[in-house]
Design a protein around this motif. Structure first.
Motif, PDB file in Angstrom:
ATOM      1  N   UNK A 186       0.821  -1.250  -0.020  1.00 24.50           N
ATOM      2  CA  UNK A 186       0.106   0.086   0.071  1.00 24.50           C
ATOM      3  C   UNK A 186       0.977   1.083   0.181  1.00 24.50           C
ATOM      4  N   UNK A 187       1.806   1.315   0.704  1.00 27.13           N
ATOM      5  CA  UNK A 187       2.935   2.364   0.602  1.00 27.13           C
ATOM      6  C   UNK A 187       3.425   2.763  -0.267  1.00 27.13           C
ATOM      7  N   UNK A 188       4.100   1.522  -1.212  1.00 28.32           N
ATOM      8  CA  UNK A 188       4.196   1.764  -2.851  1.00 28.32           C
ATOM      9  C   UNK A 188       3.258   2.358  -3.653  1.00 28.32           C
ATOM     10  N   UNK A 193       1.164   6.978  -6.607  1.00 21.28           N
ATOM     11  CA  UNK A 193      -0.098   7.877  -7.190  1.00 21.28           C
ATOM     12  C   UNK A 193      -0.294   9.210  -6.367  1.00 21.28           C
ATOM     13  N   UNK A 194       0.161   9.454  -5.218  1.00 18.09           N
ATOM     14  CA  UNK A 194      -0.366  10.394  -4.743  1.00 18.09           C
ATOM     15  C   UNK A 194       0.927  11.436  -4.391  1.00 18.09           C
ATOM     16  N   UNK A 195       0.414  12.844  -4.131  1.00 16.87           N
ATOM     17  CA  UNK A 195       1.123  13.960  -3.679  1.00 16.87           C
ATOM     18  C   UNK A 195       1.047  14.379  -2.339  1.00 16.87           C
ATOM     19  N   UNK A 200      -0.350   5.737   7.985  1.00 18.40           N
ATOM     20  CA  UNK A 200      -0.339   4.365   7.808  1.00 18.40           C
ATOM     21  C   UNK A 200      -1.487   3.780   7.746  1.00 18.40           C
ATOM     22  N   UNK A 201      -2.435   4.182   8.508  1.00 17.75           N
ATOM     23  CA  UNK A 201      -3.654   3.440   8.615  1.00 17.75           C
ATOM     24  C   UNK A 201      -4.680   4.117   7.596  1.00 17.75           C
ATOM     25  N   UNK A 202      -4.433   4.987   7.027  1.00 19.17           N
ATOM     26  CA  UNK A 202      -5.082   5.647   5.992  1.00 19.17           C
ATOM     27  C   UNK A 202      -6.006   4.504   4.983  1.00 19.17           C
ATOM     28  N   UNK A 203      -7.213   4.485   5.114  1.00 21.73           N
ATOM     29  CA  UNK A 203      -8.127   3.632   4.218  1.00 21.73           C
ATOM     30  C   UNK A 203      -8.159   3.806   2.797  1.00 21.73           C
ATOM     31  N   UNK A 204      -7.828   5.029   2.274  1.00 20.64           N
ATOM     32  CA  UNK A 204      -8.257   5.544   1.263  1.00 20.64           C
ATOM     33  C   UNK A 204      -7.772   4.670   0.189  1.00 20.64           C
ATOM     34  N   UNK A 230      -2.665 -10.610   1.642  1.00 17.69           N
ATOM     35  CA  UNK A 230      -2.907 -10.096   3.070  1.00 17.69           C
ATOM     36  C   UNK A 230      -1.909  -9.785   3.745  1.00 17.69           C
ATOM     37  N   UNK A 231      -1.948  -8.626   4.291  1.00 18.08           N
ATOM     38  CA  UNK A 231      -0.807  -7.927   5.138  1.00 18.08           C
ATOM     39  C   UNK A 231       0.282  -7.359   4.479  1.00 18.08           C
ATOM     40  N   UNK A 232       0.292  -7.483   3.191  1.00 19.96           N
ATOM     41  CA  UNK A 232       1.237  -6.879   2.652  1.00 19.96           C
ATOM     42  C   UNK A 232       0.614  -5.681   1.276  1.00 19.96           C
ATOM     43  N   UNK A 233      -0.199  -6.085   0.516  1.00 16.77           N
ATOM     44  CA  UNK A 233      -0.582  -5.205  -0.572  1.00 16.77           C
ATOM     45  C   UNK A 233      -1.387  -5.983  -1.811  1.00 16.77           C
TER      46      UNK A 233
END
Length: 245
Positions: A186-188, A193-195, A200-204, A230-233
């Motif tokens: 998710x972090x990658x 895609x975002x600026x 860390x727990x952002x669900x967007x 699961x748990x990764x991305x």
């Protein structure tokens, strides 16, 4: 060809809200900064204006009589990818998620400060421009298992039928298809895609992924395109039976 973001002096903003006083305050704040601000006070009038006008972003209220903001956004997303920033008086996370699921680029509670409004507004417009600009320079096309994505034309086709994706949904799909077969955290994905900073727990990212899957007709339990690790991305599936470019 590289697309450049317009200056504030060239920006056209549509505000759709039945609160005429708030619309006036937003106009009075943005106009001296060089923005051209149009105002509509019903969902139906806002939809007509958004589809007819060449706006750079739409500020859209959720709670309006007759056609509310959610309904207007659903109709708008059938033919337009204009950045939409939802204005909501609702505090529940579920209400914010609904807006993101049906195509909002971001949301802002009506307790916002003017500085936050300007920052969020610039962010959704910049994100949209960067997505189109990167696509135009790469002229890269991917085709896997009946799904075709062209970063040059910013178009996606599924089994020959064109899909309407938001700028963020397109960017997520492009990121996954570029890395097809590899797992992306998710972090990658957020970095791709975002600026703006996400917690860390952002669900967007999960919300946008859910909306993207719906448009692809993808079943998370038996995915054709995007597999959840699961748990990764997430991982874009490379089908041995599908074509790949």
């Amino acid at each position: 060809m590289t697309l450049k973001m317009k200056s504030d002096q060239q920006r056209r903003i549509l505000v759709v809200d039945d609160d005429r006083k708030l619309c006036g305050l937003i106009r009075d704040y943005l106009t001296p900064l060089g923005y051209e601000v149009a105002m509509k006070h019903t969902g139906a009038a806002g939809l007509e204006a958004a589809l007819a006008g060449n706006f750079d972003a739409v500020l859209l209220d959720v709670m309006m009589p007759e056609m509310d903001g959610f309904e207007m956004l659903k109709e708008l997303r059938k033919s337009s990818n204009v950045p939409v920033l939802m204005l909501t008086a609702m505090g529940e996370e579920a209400d914010r998620i609904v807006g993101l699921e049906i195509g909002a680029d971001d949301y802002l509670p009506k307790t916002f400060s003017t500085r936050e409004l300007l920052a969020r507004l610039r962010a959704v417009m910049r994100r949209s421009v960067l997505t189109v600009s990167e696509a135009a320079t790469q002229e890269t096309e991917y085709e896997v298992n009946g799904l075709q994505l062209n970063e040059g034309t910013h178009q996606v086709h599924l089994d020959g039928e064109q899909l309407t994706l938001t700028a963020l949904e397109f960017a997520i799909l492009a990121s996954l298809m570029r890395s097809r077969g590899r797992v992306k955290s998710r972090e990658q994905l957020l970095d791709d895609v975002s600026d703006r900073k996400f917690d860390v727990f952002d669900r967007s990212i999960d919300v946008h992924m859910s909306a993207l899957r719906k448009k692809l007709g993808d079943n998370a339990a038996a995915p054709r395109f995007i597999r959840t690790i699961r748990g990764i991305g997430y991982q874009f599936i490379v089908s041995e039976g599908g074509s790949e470019t």
